[in-house]
Design a protein around this motif. Structure first.
Motif, PDB file in Angstrom:
ATOM      1  N   THR A   1      -1.825   5.146   5.076  1.00 36.00           N
ATOM      2  CA  THR A   1      -1.681   4.639   3.730  1.00 36.00           C
ATOM      3  C   THR A   1      -3.033   4.387   3.016  1.00 36.00           C
ATOM      4  OG1 THR A   1      -1.199   2.535   4.572  1.00 36.00           O
ATOM      5  CG2 THR A   1       0.447   3.561   4.783  1.00 36.00           C
ATOM      6  N   GLN A   2      -2.846   4.670   1.556  1.00 33.64           N
ATOM      7  CA  GLN A   2      -3.888   3.922   0.365  1.00 33.64           C
ATOM      8  C   GLN A   2      -4.798   3.034   0.782  1.00 33.64           C
ATOM      9  OE1 GLN A   2      -3.470   3.709  -3.214  1.00 33.64           O
ATOM     10  NE2 GLN A   2      -5.032   3.643  -4.238  1.00 33.64           N
ATOM     11  N   LYS A   3      -3.237   1.401   1.582  1.00 30.55           N
ATOM     12  CA  LYS A   3      -3.737  -0.131   1.245  1.00 30.55           C
ATOM     13  C   LYS A   3      -3.819  -0.148   2.890  1.00 30.55           C
ATOM     14  CE  LYS A   3      -2.259  -4.546   1.198  1.00 30.55           C
ATOM     15  NZ  LYS A   3      -3.150  -5.312   0.618  1.00 30.55           N
ATOM     16  N   SER A   5      -2.458  -1.124   6.722  1.00 34.27           N
ATOM     17  CA  SER A   5      -1.647  -1.594   6.844  1.00 34.27           C
ATOM     18  C   SER A   5      -1.673  -1.891   8.575  1.00 34.27           C
ATOM     19  CB  SER A   5      -0.487  -0.154   6.734  1.00 34.27           C
ATOM     20  OG  SER A   5      -0.789   0.639   7.647  1.00 34.27           O
ATOM     21  N   ASP A  78      -1.816   9.243   2.474  1.00 35.24           N
ATOM     22  CA  ASP A  78      -1.998   8.789   0.864  1.00 35.24           C
ATOM     23  C   ASP A  78      -3.373   8.240   0.266  1.00 35.24           C
ATOM     24  OD1 ASP A  78      -1.129   8.087  -1.852  1.00 35.24           O
ATOM     25  OD2 ASP A  78       0.278   6.168  -0.686  1.00 35.24           O
TER      26      ASP A  78
END
Length: 227
Positions: A1-3, A5, A78
């Motif tokens: 993911t972009q952030k 996690s 992402d």
């Protein structure tokens, strides 16, 4: 993911061991795969470091290692390289191509046009609608809009002068040049532009992927449709 996690308070090794258990790997499988991935993603010397203390590029490499522990046939990413420096971004993409060559299908979302150009196939989406779908090279070749680079004085003023015109899809200053994207309906785009801006030096250039994106979304899409 972009952030990121994974767990900041766990070490690199603990994060990978935890994810391996979630994927149902045996202890032997887990040890082998983790050793391979630590070496592949240059994290061997970070095994005991808490994930929260890693740099942005190291975090993304750890996240990719975790996502590929079980050797998935499909990988969804992402915006995986946001906030990553160019060197780490290039290394990250090299690893993606390794996975692709090994048979993994990879679907990536990105707002970086240089990254999109690396992909085998590209779809441009806006408001849930697919505006374009082909290889990046095909999209650039098929763009019917005309692209010119202008040189001269008062480029900011020239851009403001051209932007409202229906024949102009977009203008963008790039260093000491003004990049102008003209609608495909113009039969003689160079003559039209010279008539609008007499005495200005201009050169017709090949479209790039950013031109494709601008012409197929937002105001550019509306102007292209009108013309």
């Amino acid at each position: 993911t972009q952030k990121f996690s994974l767990y900041d308070n766990l070490s690199v090794m603990e994060n990978l061991q935890f994810v391996a258990q979630i994927y149902g790997l045996t202890k032997r499988q887990s040890q082998q795969r983790i050793a391979q991935l630590l070496a592949l993603y240059h994290l061997e010397d970070k095994q005991k470091v808490r994930a929260g203390a890693l740099s942005g590029g190291q975090k993304q490499r750890l996240a990719l290692a975790a996502a590929t522990l079980h050797e998935p046939p499909l990988l969804l990413l992402d915006e995986p390289t946001s906030a990553v420096d160019p060197e780490n971004r290039r290394e990250f993409w090299e690893r993606l191509f390794d996975l692709s060559d090994a048979g993994t299908t990879i679907l990536v979302s990105t707002h970086y046009m240089d990254e999109a150009e690396r992909c085998h196939g590209l779809a441009i989406l806006e408001l849930g609608q697919k505006r374009a779908d082909a290889s990046p090279q095909q999209l650039m070749r098929q763009l019917k809009a005309s692209v010119f680079l202008l040189q001269g004085d008062n480029l900011r003023q020239l851009g403001k002068q051209l932007a409202p015109m229906s024949e102009v899809i977009s203008t963008a200053q790039i260093g000491n040049t003004l990049r102008v994207l003209l609608a495909p309906a113009l039969a003689e785009p160079q003559q039209w532009l010279q008539w609008q801006l007499p005495g200005t030096s201009l050169q017709r250039v090949e479209p790039n992927l950013e031109d494709v994106f601008v012409a197929t979304t937002g105001v550019g899409y509306a102007k292209s449709a009108q013309n």
